[in-house]
Enzyme design. Sequence first.
Site, short mmCIF file in Angstrom:
data_model
loop_
_atom_site.label_atom_id
_atom_site.label_comp_id
_atom_site.label_asym_id
_atom_site.label_seq_id
_atom_site.Cartn_x
_atom_site.Cartn_y
_atom_site.Cartn_z
N HIS A 1 0.82 -1.21 0.00
CA HIS A 1 0.00 0.00 0.00
C HIS A 1 0.86 1.27 0.00
O HIS A 1 0.45 2.29 -0.52
CB HIS A 1 -1.04 -0.06 1.11
CG HIS A 1 -2.11 -1.05 0.77
ND1 HIS A 1 -2.19 -2.28 1.36
CD2 HIS A 1 -3.08 -1.02 -0.17
CE1 HIS A 1 -3.19 -2.96 0.79
NE2 HIS A 1 -3.75 -2.21 -0.13
N GLU B 1 -8.29 -12.77 -10.25
CA GLU B 1 -7.20 -12.60 -9.27
C GLU B 1 -6.67 -13.95 -8.81
O GLU B 1 -5.67 -14.03 -8.11
CB GLU B 1 -7.69 -11.82 -8.05
CG GLU B 1 -8.22 -10.44 -8.40
CD GLU B 1 -8.63 -9.67 -7.17
OE1 GLU B 1 -7.87 -8.83 -6.72
OE2 GLU B 1 -9.74 -9.93 -6.64
N ASP C 1 -3.04 -9.47 -6.96
CA ASP C 1 -3.36 -10.74 -6.30
C ASP C 1 -3.09 -11.92 -7.22
O ASP C 1 -2.69 -12.99 -6.77
CB ASP C 1 -4.82 -10.75 -5.83
CG ASP C 1 -4.97 -10.07 -4.48
OD1 ASP C 1 -4.15 -10.36 -3.59
OD2 ASP C 1 -5.87 -9.23 -4.32
N ARG D 1 2.23 -10.47 -1.22
CA ARG D 1 2.50 -9.16 -1.82
C ARG D 1 3.01 -8.15 -0.81
O ARG D 1 3.48 -7.07 -1.19
CB ARG D 1 1.25 -8.64 -2.54
CG ARG D 1 0.04 -8.56 -1.66
CD ARG D 1 -1.21 -8.34 -2.49
NE ARG D 1 -1.39 -6.94 -2.86
CZ ARG D 1 -2.55 -6.43 -3.27
NH1 ARG D 1 -3.60 -7.21 -3.39
NH2 ARG D 1 -2.66 -5.17 -3.57
N CYS E 1 -6.69 -3.94 -13.96
CA CYS E 1 -6.75 -2.86 -12.97
C CYS E 1 -5.72 -3.04 -11.87
O CYS E 1 -5.68 -2.28 -10.92
CB CYS E 1 -8.15 -2.73 -12.37
SG CYS E 1 -8.59 -4.17 -11.38
C1 PEP Z 1 -5.35 -6.61 -7.55
O1 PEP Z 1 -5.29 -7.55 -6.75
O2 PEP Z 1 -4.62 -6.53 -8.57
C2 PEP Z 1 -6.29 -5.50 -7.31
C3 PEP Z 1 -6.49 -4.58 -8.23
O3 PEP Z 1 -6.92 -5.43 -6.10
P1 PEP Z 1 -6.20 -4.93 -4.72
O4 PEP Z 1 -4.85 -4.38 -5.08
O5 PEP Z 1 -7.10 -3.91 -4.13
O6 PEP Z 1 -6.15 -6.22 -3.96
MG MG Z 2 -6.88 -7.76 -5.30
#
Ligand code: PEP
Ligand code: MG
EC number: 2.7.3.9
Length: 556
Positions: A186, A415, A439, A449, A486
């Site tokens: 994050h 994912e 993911d 991650r 995304c």
């Molecule tokens: C992902 O996992 O790529 C995603 C877009 O969702 P998040 O990063 O919010 O888990």
């Molecule tokens: Mg995700």
Amino acid sequence: METTLRGVGVSHGVAIGEVRHMGTAVLEPPAKQIPADEAEREQGRARQAVEAVAADLVARGNLAGGEAQHVLEAQAMMAQDPELIADVDRRIAVGSTAERGVYDAFAAYRALLANAGEYLAGRVADLDDVRNRIVARLLGVPMPGVPDSDEPYVLIARDLAPADTALLDPTLVLGFVTEEGGPTSHSAILARALGVPAVVALPGAGEIAEGTVVAVDGSTGEIFVEPSQEKRAEMESASAARRAALSAVTGPGATSDGHKVPLLANVGGPGDVPAALEAGAEGVGLFRTEFLFLDDSKQAPSEEKQVKAYRAVLEAFPEGRVVVRVLDAGADKPLEFLTPADEPNPALGVRGLRSLLDHPDVLRTQLTALSRAAEGLPVYLEVMAPMVADRADAKAFADACREAGLQAKFGAMVEIPSAALRARSILQEVEFLSLGTNDLAQYTFAADRQVGAVSRLQDPWQPALLDLVALSAEAARAEGKSCGVCGEAASDPLLACVLTGLGVTSLSMGAASIPYVRATLAKHTLAQCERAASAARAADSADEARLAAQAVLSGE
Ligand code: PEP
Ligand code: MG
């Protein structure tokens, strides 16, 4: 003498300046005993410090807005956790000072979290930050955090707590480098939101002496320590050329021969909309609604509150496309009222759509709120579910959308590798796919991650990940449906060309990356992108894939 270090570039741009280190000293208060008649006063001091730190975090959040605000508010709630405060009181009652009581209570809580599963790798840093702030206040010493400097600098930290990332002043902080953290942590996402060049997962960065001049390349992940005049000039001119190229390309995303690839923004709430509009986003490709749910871990926000937040985002994109993801709780984003507390491995447990199917009332309220928010607006609303594993999941989600009377397209995020492998079957139930490559990489490579040590495997250039992207895009094309990306992979300009070549139909990313992706895409034809994609898939490693694609796209 110039030396080169290499981490993982997570936020584009070049920063050249003197190093300042983050004040991260762990303040361990002495373990002295206090007389019983002082306990009440000490308990009062502890409470006051907790309240002040929580208020400060909330104030920083208000200043920062957007996704950062939600993260900081969650930290403020952590500080005020009633069980934690009760433990501090207990420790003071048996002779601890306020600062020692706080220190020990947080240590006990930390141990509990650290043993409870993987998502906590990220949460532990937040918890330590809260503890340091409270202890510093009680000891009357400066708060740990961003250095006090009037001159611009390159910030080096072990890891950046959200509270600090949110307060980085882009005019003073030229860029930042962290020893920990992966490309999808994050902190990295927040750095991109701020538009500050950043490199993560660089062990040893902490040893660069305060005041040393470094040059940071947030695209390649390289750090040049004491760069020569020639190197500085080379990087500065490359950076200037890049900025000029960026501002020269405007309008909708497309290859040089006019193949359209809509460039959409990832947002966490209405606070992120202005940056998305300024970057020329053609809509929203991922609205992470879970940030709305972090204010109160005990219950979901009311339908009214949800309607207001959704409408504010939908209104900003008249005639545009807005893809809203329903609540993705669990793993690194646990919610007390939804997420089981005793899972041995929360990333593999009840998270995302699984939580919502266990709590249909929460899903129903969210879908109803979305339906009400979109009423009368000329927006193309699309709603998707996170963590769809198979056709049954996709059907359950589509059924819930229909039952809520939602007038929207329903989609599934890819994912989990099973969803990519059986994308055609999932597409029998939903109208679009969106690849969550963060993911998808985590589950394909069994690489958390949040953990810097395995960031090599989080690299979205890994050919195995590209294969799964290709499978999903091919399935969507065969079904006459769309398949976007995304995850953070979409924000890498070169990879964006490869994803386009693999057949992906839209790219969604943090607003700061949109100009870079737009400019790079506009330089290449669709056929070049397809050749680059084939070359990358034929490689045996992420580095080889990157080089192979680069060679094709630069015409070598
Ligand atoms: C992902 O996992 O790529 C995603 C877009 O969702 P998040 O990063 O919010 O888990
Ligand atoms: Mg995700």
